[in-house]
Structure formats: structure tokens, C-alpha cells
Design an enzyme around this catalytic site. Structure first.
Site, PDB file in Angstrom:
ATOM      1  N   HIS A  89     -62.775 -57.083  23.220  1.00 28.04           N
ATOM      2  CA  HIS A  89     -61.542 -57.465  24.200  1.00 28.04           C
ATOM      3  C   HIS A  89     -62.008 -57.647  25.512  1.00 28.04           C
ATOM      4  CE1 HIS A  89     -61.557 -53.355  25.442  1.00 28.04           C
ATOM      5  NE2 HIS A  89     -61.130 -52.724  24.460  1.00 28.04           N
ATOM      6  N   HIS A 148     -64.465 -55.170  27.280  1.00 26.46           N
ATOM      7  CA  HIS A 148     -65.969 -55.244  26.853  1.00 26.46           C
ATOM      8  C   HIS A 148     -66.506 -56.644  27.759  1.00 26.46           C
ATOM      9  CE1 HIS A 148     -64.207 -53.422  22.895  1.00 26.46           C
ATOM     10  NE2 HIS A 148     -64.949 -52.656  23.545  1.00 26.46           N
ATOM     11  N   CYS A 197     -62.949 -32.205  17.607  1.00 27.30           N
ATOM     12  CA  CYS A 197     -62.100 -33.641  17.586  1.00 27.30           C
ATOM     13  C   CYS A 197     -62.816 -34.500  16.886  1.00 27.30           C
ATOM     14  CB  CYS A 197     -61.607 -33.689  19.118  1.00 27.30           C
ATOM     15  SG  CYS A 197     -60.662 -35.317  18.656  1.00 27.30           S
ATOM     16  N   CYS A 212     -63.005 -37.792  19.270  1.00 30.46           N
ATOM     17  CA  CYS A 212     -63.995 -37.855  20.169  1.00 30.46           C
ATOM     18  C   CYS A 212     -65.456 -37.604  19.476  1.00 30.46           C
ATOM     19  CB  CYS A 212     -63.760 -36.385  21.171  1.00 30.46           C
ATOM     20  SG  CYS A 212     -62.153 -36.497  21.889  1.00 30.46           S
ATOM     21  N   CYS A 244     -56.015 -32.435  21.276  1.00 27.33           N
ATOM     22  CA  CYS A 244     -56.940 -33.157  22.242  1.00 27.33           C
ATOM     23  C   CYS A 244     -56.175 -34.084  23.022  1.00 27.33           C
ATOM     24  CB  CYS A 244     -57.903 -34.030  21.295  1.00 27.33           C
ATOM     25  SG  CYS A 244     -58.774 -35.411  22.127  1.00 27.33           S
ATOM     26  N   HIS A 250     -56.525 -37.814  21.567  1.00 26.90           N
ATOM     27  CA  HIS A 250     -56.262 -38.258  20.516  1.00 26.90           C
ATOM     28  C   HIS A 250     -55.121 -37.682  19.851  1.00 26.90           C
ATOM     29  CE1 HIS A 250     -60.503 -39.438  20.886  1.00 26.90           C
ATOM     30  NE2 HIS A 250     -60.063 -40.437  20.148  1.00 26.90           N
ATOM     31  N   LYS A 258     -52.469 -48.869  29.516  1.00 23.49           N
ATOM     32  CA  LYS A 258     -54.131 -49.211  28.848  1.00 23.49           C
ATOM     33  C   LYS A 258     -53.940 -50.240  27.832  1.00 23.49           C
ATOM     34  CE  LYS A 258     -57.391 -45.816  28.031  1.00 23.49           C
ATOM     35  NZ  LYS A 258     -57.897 -45.010  27.277  1.00 23.49           N
ATOM     36  N   LYS A 289     -54.341 -51.494  20.471  1.00 25.16           N
ATOM     37  CA  LYS A 289     -53.817 -52.438  19.339  1.00 25.16           C
ATOM     38  C   LYS A 289     -52.332 -52.139  18.960  1.00 25.16           C
ATOM     39  CE  LYS A 289     -57.185 -53.401  15.634  1.00 25.16           C
ATOM     40  NZ  LYS A 289     -57.825 -52.696  14.519  1.00 25.16           N
TER      41      LYS A 289
HETATM   42  N1  MSP Z   1     -70.642 -46.653  22.317  1.00 29.08           N
HETATM   43  C1  MSP Z   1     -70.127 -46.255  23.616  1.00 29.08           C
HETATM   44  C2  MSP Z   1     -71.104 -46.598  24.749  1.00 29.08           C
HETATM   45  C3  MSP Z   1     -72.397 -46.156  24.426  1.00 29.08           C
HETATM   46  S1  MSP Z   1     -73.666 -46.574  25.706  1.00 29.08           S
HETATM   47  C4  MSP Z   1     -74.876 -45.788  25.486  1.00 29.08           C
HETATM   48  C5  MSP Z   1     -68.736 -46.766  24.040  1.00 29.08           C
HETATM   49  N2  MSP Z   1     -68.574 -48.023  23.456  1.00 29.08           N
HETATM   50  S2  MSP Z   1     -66.948 -48.517  23.767  1.00 29.08           S
HETATM   51  O1  MSP Z   1     -67.109 -49.835  22.854  1.00 29.08           O
HETATM   52  O2  MSP Z   1     -65.936 -47.718  23.826  1.00 29.08           O
HETATM   53  O3  MSP Z   1     -67.265 -49.249  25.122  1.00 29.08           O
HETATM   54  C6  MSP Z   1     -66.688 -48.613  26.323  1.00 29.08           C
HETATM   55  C7  MSP Z   1     -66.809 -49.761  27.509  1.00 29.08           C
HETATM   56  O4  MSP Z   1     -66.255 -50.850  27.211  1.00 29.08           O
HETATM   57  C8  MSP Z   1     -66.439 -49.211  28.977  1.00 29.08           C
HETATM   58  O5  MSP Z   1     -67.240 -48.360  29.466  1.00 29.08           O
HETATM   59  C9  MSP Z   1     -66.393 -50.528  29.579  1.00 29.08           C
HETATM   60  O6  MSP Z   1     -67.692 -50.871  29.917  1.00 29.08           O
HETATM   61  C10 MSP Z   1     -65.631 -51.431  28.515  1.00 29.08           C
HETATM   62  N3  MSP Z   1     -64.278 -51.318  28.328  1.00 29.08           N
HETATM   63  C11 MSP Z   1     -63.481 -50.933  27.212  1.00 29.08           C
HETATM   64  N4  MSP Z   1     -62.320 -51.162  27.802  1.00 29.08           N
HETATM   65  C12 MSP Z   1     -62.144 -51.404  29.145  1.00 29.08           C
HETATM   66  C13 MSP Z   1     -60.950 -51.594  30.122  1.00 29.08           C
HETATM   67  N5  MSP Z   1     -59.804 -51.578  29.572  1.00 29.08           N
HETATM   68  N6  MSP Z   1     -61.391 -52.201  31.171  1.00 29.08           N
HETATM   69  C14 MSP Z   1     -62.607 -52.255  31.653  1.00 29.08           C
HETATM   70  N7  MSP Z   1     -63.573 -52.080  30.809  1.00 29.08           N
HETATM   71  C15 MSP Z   1     -63.357 -51.321  29.591  1.00 29.08           C
HETATM   72  O7  MSP Z   1     -68.074 -46.260  25.021  1.00 29.08           O
END
Ligand code: MSP
Length: 656
Positions: free
Chosen positions: A18, A21, A126, A129, A144, A147, A297, A300
Site C-alpha cells: 500500500h 510501503h 501477544c 506482535c 496489548c 492488538h 491510520k 483494511k
Molecule cells: N517486516 C517488518 C520489517 C523488517 S525489516 C528487517 C515490517 N514489515 S511491514 O510490512 O509492516 O512494513 C513496515 C514499513 O512499511 C514501515 O516501517 C514503513 O517503511 C512502511 N509503512 C507501512 N505503513 C506506513 C504508513 N502508513 N506510512 C509510512 N510508511 C509506512 O515491519
């Protein structure tokens, strides 16, 4: 040659990619491109994180095996990146054999050094988490906080990493390296975390009785590795630790890029893991804020998840990338809305950058047959102040970009773009042309074209497609290997006189603001359907009668409608509602048209726009200013829209 390496988090495959990412990955891409443009040797890594309970649960929900599931979702991430212009050098998956080998080797190394031990542990776990929580972590209801479920009480023997042993070292490292974690607010957050008390040792195993979807511990086959200990190691796996060439070249030049949600694993777990394994630490941890939708935030369940490809398809890739970098102050949260995106697109891209391009190209075609004019001595811009402003803008852009202050960097480039537009107005090439001052005209247009060429280079990291199109329209080819950014920031005269320019330019057509779709109202629809059913069958419509208001084709042919580009618009000295507009209709001199557009447009909104002009209307004086035609427009609620062609056409093209 300097080296630069950048990583994104490896994303969990329990959800589709999304906006969040996409943001991190596009920032990483812009940084990688920026460093390539600076001539640095660059390595850019992204990938997916595929082990752990969450993934197993998501696979179960999807009715597939974990392997099938991770293959499918990981492919969605991998395939998305090229569609967003992302140029990663590698894509790592934690389920790959190369990664398993490195995780096991590092675990063994730390275990052999005595920093991993087995301990019976009773705690609150949890599942969401995938972490043990302490009483302190829970909310008032004993749940938590993320969650909203009470954690499970679990008692089991697990392996622990002696993280606490490295607390003092970590604090010293952060203090000695002020930009190790940046921006500063996150550095302070980590320092206060370290000051709060003794760090707990980190539980790094999960018994196979509870979870099998993970990397087996090399020293105990009854356990798999905790997902964070596994995931963080991806950064060195991809570089071929221990003896890969990439590792030797890039590891100590590595910047990590993450959002604030995963600050602690990257700022505390990871450096202490590296230290314990005898590896040097990364160079910077860059932490950004969250994109929010109307202050909440994305989720979904709220149905407010923004899909990057939908944004690309609706507004264009470069407008989307530009907006993300321009709008979020790195480190802070920002609000995403399509209205704001359209605002930026119309103001910064269509109005400022697009107009500049189309006006200057149109004038070069008109006055110099579409070839870059020869300004004689080419060592300085035609206007010294403009030259100074440009040098500052490029220098600031470069410094700010390297410091991750993307919004300010782009703003400083746009100061130049806006100054160039003003320069067109003040230098008035059409007047120079009319007065036969050809040398001055050549110097002015050369200055503009040369500055536009440079703007294209500098904007490439953020808007690569646009930069390449601009360069092509200026008769060149974007060649990364030949760019010398430092020289470009200072010098002048790179554009060769005589170069043939492309026919026209409409880089960023304006876009209408999104309309809120009215929510479907099933009750009303049902009512309408029922009413329809009750209606008797419609009778056949009567044959249409000839309309007395129709005109013959020959009448239509009398109209000479032409498409032209607005070169300038000035307020009528004696009429509040009128503009005196100069339109390029491909004739020897611009056409003056007096138009009643002032209620709805600013002069700068008009300049550069393609308009449709009734070109054979008899000239008419309007309060002392003669109008040689009429600009066509459409009224709508509270506003007005200009008629235009949907793509760029040559000045003076006939509407038929
Ligand atoms: N798998 C772990 C990361 C491991 S790294 C060794 C993880 N994955 S995640 O899919 O949850 O990705 C988190 C990251 O996605 C955030 O740190 C950021 O880079 C990005 N984002 C997810 N949602 C976001 C927003 N709403 N806004 C900005 N970036 C965010 O955590």
C-alpha cells in the site's frame, strides 16, 4: 568515487503493498538515483519478510500453504516496484536458501561467543506482535495496546540474546555519532529508551511445538529463529556476508530507511546483534513518519487503504512520486489526500514546470525554427540575478536532498522554476521579436532552455520519466554516465546551439479535483426498481423532428478555430473582468485577444495553457484594447473551464 547503499524494510507478506510501503521504497529509489546522479557507486536493496506466526495465520486464512502464500504475495511486491519506477539492485526474500545460511552462520557465531543462552521463561505473549510483553506494555484493560487482545500466559524454555551486555556500547556509539539515527527526535527517543533502565535480553527462538515456519536454530533443531532476528540479517545476506564483494564494498556505507513503527528493532536489536557477531554497524538509520488518511491510520477495516497503482494510473507516476516527496516532511507524519495531490499537480507541475516548458519550446519554434539559438558568448546567463538564483537553488537542492529534506530540496528547485517563468514575462521575448532585437532574444531563450535542461537533470531522482522526456524535448538523451552534477550546478552553456527541439510539450495536463462519489443508497435504489416494475411498458419514441436551430456543414466551415498557447496574460488597464492575452497561433507575431477570464483565473494560471481561439472573428476594441479573436471557455458552477486539446498540438493547429 564515493559509495552509497540504501535499504528499505523487508515488508511482511501478510498484506498487499500500500501507500506506506510505496512511500519508503520511492524515497529509497529517489536517494539511490540521487547518489547515482552524483556519480556514487550505489547499491539499493528491498525485499520481503516471510517467516513467523502472522504469515502462517494469513496463509491459513487464504486457504493455502505458507510457501504458496508467500510466493504469491512476495511476487506482488517484487512486480510493483518497476511499475513505480523503482530501480532496486536486488530483491531479497527471507525464505531463500542464501538467507537461511547466513542467519544460521550468525546465530552460531553469537552462540559460540557465549552471547546466546537457554532460559526458562514465563511471560505474556501477544501473537499479533509475536513478542512477549511486560505488564508495563499493556493498556488499562490488560490488553496489548496494538492488538486490543489480552496476551496469553506462556511458560517455555527459550534462547535469549544477551542484548543488555551491549547497552553501554550502543549508547556511546549513538552519542559519538550524532547522525547515526536521524532525524534527531528519533535519536532522542532511542537515547531515552536506553536511559530508562537495563535493556532486557532478547528472546530469539520459538519452540517448534508452537511454530515451524522459520529458520531452524543451528544449535538446537527443536527451535526456529524469532522473526526479527531472522529478518534484520537480510541486510547483510544480500551483500554476501561474510566474504561477498558487495559486503566489502558497501556494508559500511549503508543507510537503512524505515518508518517510526520499527525504530526499536533497527536502532537497538540490530546494532547490538552486529556488535555481538563482530560486524561493523551500518552508517545511518533514517526514520520517517506515517502517512495518515484524514488524521487516522490506514487500515483494511476502515477501508481507507491507498493503492499506489491506482494513484499512478489516475495522476501519473511522476506526479505521485513528486507529491510523496514534496508533501511529507521527513520524520513527521503527513496527511495523504487526492485533493492535496491534485493541488500540487496543478500548481507545481502543470502551472509552474509544464507551462515553462511549453511556453519556451513554443517560442523557440516560433522565433528560431525550433533550434536552440546561438547566444554568442555563452559563459553566463542573460540575467545575472537569475544566474545567481539558479546556482543557489541547485546547491541548496543538492545539500538538502542528501540530508533527506526532500520537500525543502524540491521547494528550492521550484523557486528557480518560478523565477524562470517570471523571467519569461519580464524579458517578453515576443516584444524583443517584434522590435527585431534578435541577439537579445537569442540570449534570453538560450538562457531559458539551458536552465530547463539543468532543471530536468536535478529533478531526475524524483521524476525520472519527466526528466527524460524534458531532456528528449530539448534534443538530448538522458545519459547518467555523462552527468557531472557539481559542474551543472555552477556552470552554464552545456546546451549546443543549433540542437533541434521537439515539436511541442504538454508535460502535465491539468487535472480536475477528485469528486466524492455519493455513497450507494440501496434502499432508494430498490424503491426506484420497484417503481420501474410497476410502470407500464414504454411506448416507442416519436420520430425526431428536424431542429430549426441546426446549421449546415458549410456554415460550420466558416469558423476558423485554432489551438494556441498562451504566452502572456495581463490585466486590462480599464476593465476588471478582462485580461489582455497574447496567444501563440503559429503566426509571425502573437495574437492579442481580450478575454473575460479574470474572475476565474490568475494570469499565471493561463500562461502556458493550450486554448482554442476563434481566429477569424472580426477585430473589436474592448475598452481601448483590440481583440483579434475569442478564447473559448465553458462556464460551470462557480467557475470556468477552458476548451483545449487533450494532447500537445502545434501552435495554430486548426480544429476541424
Ligand atoms: N517486516 C517488518 C520489517 C523488517 S525489516 C528487517 C515490517 N514489515 S511491514 O510490512 O509492516 O512494513 C513496515 C514499513 O512499511 C514501515 O516501517 C514503513 O517503511 C512502511 N509503512 C507501512 N505503513 C506506513 C504508513 N502508513 N506510512 C509510512 N510508511 C509506512 O515491519
Amino acid at each position: 568515487m564515493s559509495r552509497f547503499s540504501i535499504t528499505t524494510p523487508i515488508y511482511y507478506v501478510n498484506a498487499k503493498p500500500h501507500l506506506g510501503h510505496a512511500y519508503t521504497t520511492i524515497v529509497a529509489d529517489s536517494l539511490a538515483r540521487f547518489h547515482r546522479l552524483c556519480g556514487d557507486e550505489t547499491f539499493f536493496l528491498t525485499g520481503t519478510d516471510e517467516h513467523g506466526d502472522k504469515i502462517v495465520q494469513a496463509a491459513e486464512k487464504a486457504g493455502s500453504t505458507p510457501q504458496q502464500y508467500v510466493d504469491a504475495v512476495s511476487a506482488q511486491f517484487r512486480d510493483l516496484w518497476p511499475a513505480l519506477g523503482v530501480t532496486n539492485d536486488d530483491f531479497i526474500r527471507t525464505t531463500e536458501p542464501r538467507h537461511k545460511a547466513v542467519v544460521q552462520a550468525i546465530l552460531q557465531k553469537v552462540y559460540d561467543a557465549g552471547d546466546i543462552y537457554l532460559k526458562n521463561y514465563e511471560g505474556l505473549y501477544c501473537y499479533g506482535c509475536e513478542q512477549f510483553l511486560t505488564e508495563k506494555d499493556l493498556d488499562a484493560q490488560g490488553c496489548c495496546p496494538d492488538h486490543k487482545v489480552p496476551p496469553a500466559k506462556i511458560s517455555e524454555a527459550n534462547y535469549f540474546f544477551r542484548m543488555s551486555k551491549y547497552q553501554g556500547w550502543l549508547k556511546e556509539h549513538i552519542l559519538a555519532n550524532p547522525d547515526f539515527i536521524r532525524p534527531e527526535r528519533y535519536r532522542n527517543e532511542v537515547l531515552s529508551m536506553l536511559d530508562m533502565g537495563v535493556l532486557d535480553d532478547l528472546c530469539i527462538s520459538r519452540p517448534k511445538t508452537r511454530l515451524t515456519w522459520g529458520i531452524e536454530l543451528p544449535f538446537d533443531p527443536d527451535y526456529v529463529t524469532y522473526v526479527w532476528f531472522d529478518a534484520l540479517i537480510n541486510y547483510v545476506t544480500a551483500m554476501g556476508w561474510p566474504d561477498g564483494a558487495l559486503f566489502a564494498r558497501f556494508w559500511e556505507h549503508t543507510d537503512h530507511l524505515v518508518a517510526k513503527d520499527i525504530l526499536k528493532p533497527h536502532a537497538v536489536f540490530w546494532p547490538t546483534m552486529l556488535k555481538a557477531a563482530g560486524l561493523p554497524v551500518y552508517r545511518h538509520l533514517n526514520v520517517h513518519g506515517y502517512w495518515l488518511i484524514k488524521d487516522t491510520k490506514m487500515s483494511k477495516s476502515l477501508g481507507n487503504v491507498v493503492e499506489p497503482l491506482a494513484m499512478r494510473d489516475r495522476y501519473g507516476l511522476d506526479a505521485f512520486r513528486y507529491f510523496l516527496l514534496r508533501e511529507m516532511r521527513f520524520g513527521r507524519d503527513a496527511s495523504f489526500s487526492e485533493e492535496a495531490l491534485v493541488g500540487r499537480l496543478n500548481a507545481d507541475l502543470a502551472n509552474d514546470l509544464g507551462n515553462l516548458f511549453s511556453r519556451v519550446l513554443a517560442m523557440t519554434h516560433k522565433y528560431f525554427g525550433g533550434q536552440v539559438p546561438d547566444p554568442g558568448a555563452r559563459t553566463a546567463p542573460a540575467d545575472a540575478d537569475l544566474g545567481e538564483l539558479a546556482r543557489n537553488a541547485f546547491a541548496n537542492y543538492t545539500t538538502l536532498f542528501a540530508r533527506l529534506e526532500f520537500g525543502q530540496a524540491l521547494e528550492s528547485l521550484w523557486e528557480l522554476v518560478r523565477a524562470l517563468n517570471k523571467y519569461v514575462d519580464s524579458a517578453a521575448p515576443w516584444a524583443l521579436f517584434k522590435q527585431g532585437r534578435t541577439d537579445e532574444l537569442a540570449a534570453v531563450l538560450y538562457t531559458l532552455l539551458e536552465m530547463m535542461r539543468k532543471v530536468a537533470l536535478f529533478v531526475w531522482p524524483v521524476m525520472p520519466g519527466t526528466a527524460e522526456a524534458m531532456t528528449a524535448q530539448l534534443g538530448g538523451a538522458f545519459d547518467l554516465a555523462r552527468v557531472d552534477l557539481g559542474a551543472e550546478a555552477q556552470g552554464f552553456g552545456g546546451l549546443a546551439p543549433g540542437t533541434a527541439l521537439a515539436a511541442g510539450s504538454n508535460l502535465f495536463p491539468r487535472v480536475d479535483p477528485p469528486r466524492e462519489e455519493p455513497a450507494p443508497q440501496p434502499a432508494a435504489e430498490e424503491k426506484a426498481k420497484a417503481k420501474d416494475k410497476a410502470k407500464p411498458e414504454k411506448k416507442a419514441a416519436p420520430a425526431p423532428q428536424p431542429d430549426p436551430g441546426v446549421i449546415e456543414f458549410a456554415d460550420f466551415q466558416k469558423l476558423d478555430l485554432r489551438v494556441g498557447t498562451v504566452l502572456a496574460a495581463a490585466p486590462h488597464p480599464d476593465a476588471d473582468r478582462l485580461f489582455v492575452v497574447q496567444v501563440d497561433l503559429g503566426e509571425a507575431a502573437p495574437r492579442q485577444v481580450v478575454a473575460g477570464l479574470r474572475e476565474f483565473f490568475q494570469a499565471e494560471d493561463l500562461v502556458g495553457r493550450q486554448v482554442v481561439v476563434v481566429a477569424n472573428l472580426a477585430p473589436r476594441a474592448l475598452r481601448g484594447q483590440t481583440s483579434h479573436g475569442m478564447i473559448l471557455a465553458v462556464r460551470r458552477d462557480g467557475g470556468m473551464e477552458l476548451l483545449t486539446a487533450s494532447g500537445a498540438v502545434a501552435a495554430g493547429a486548426k480544429v476541424s
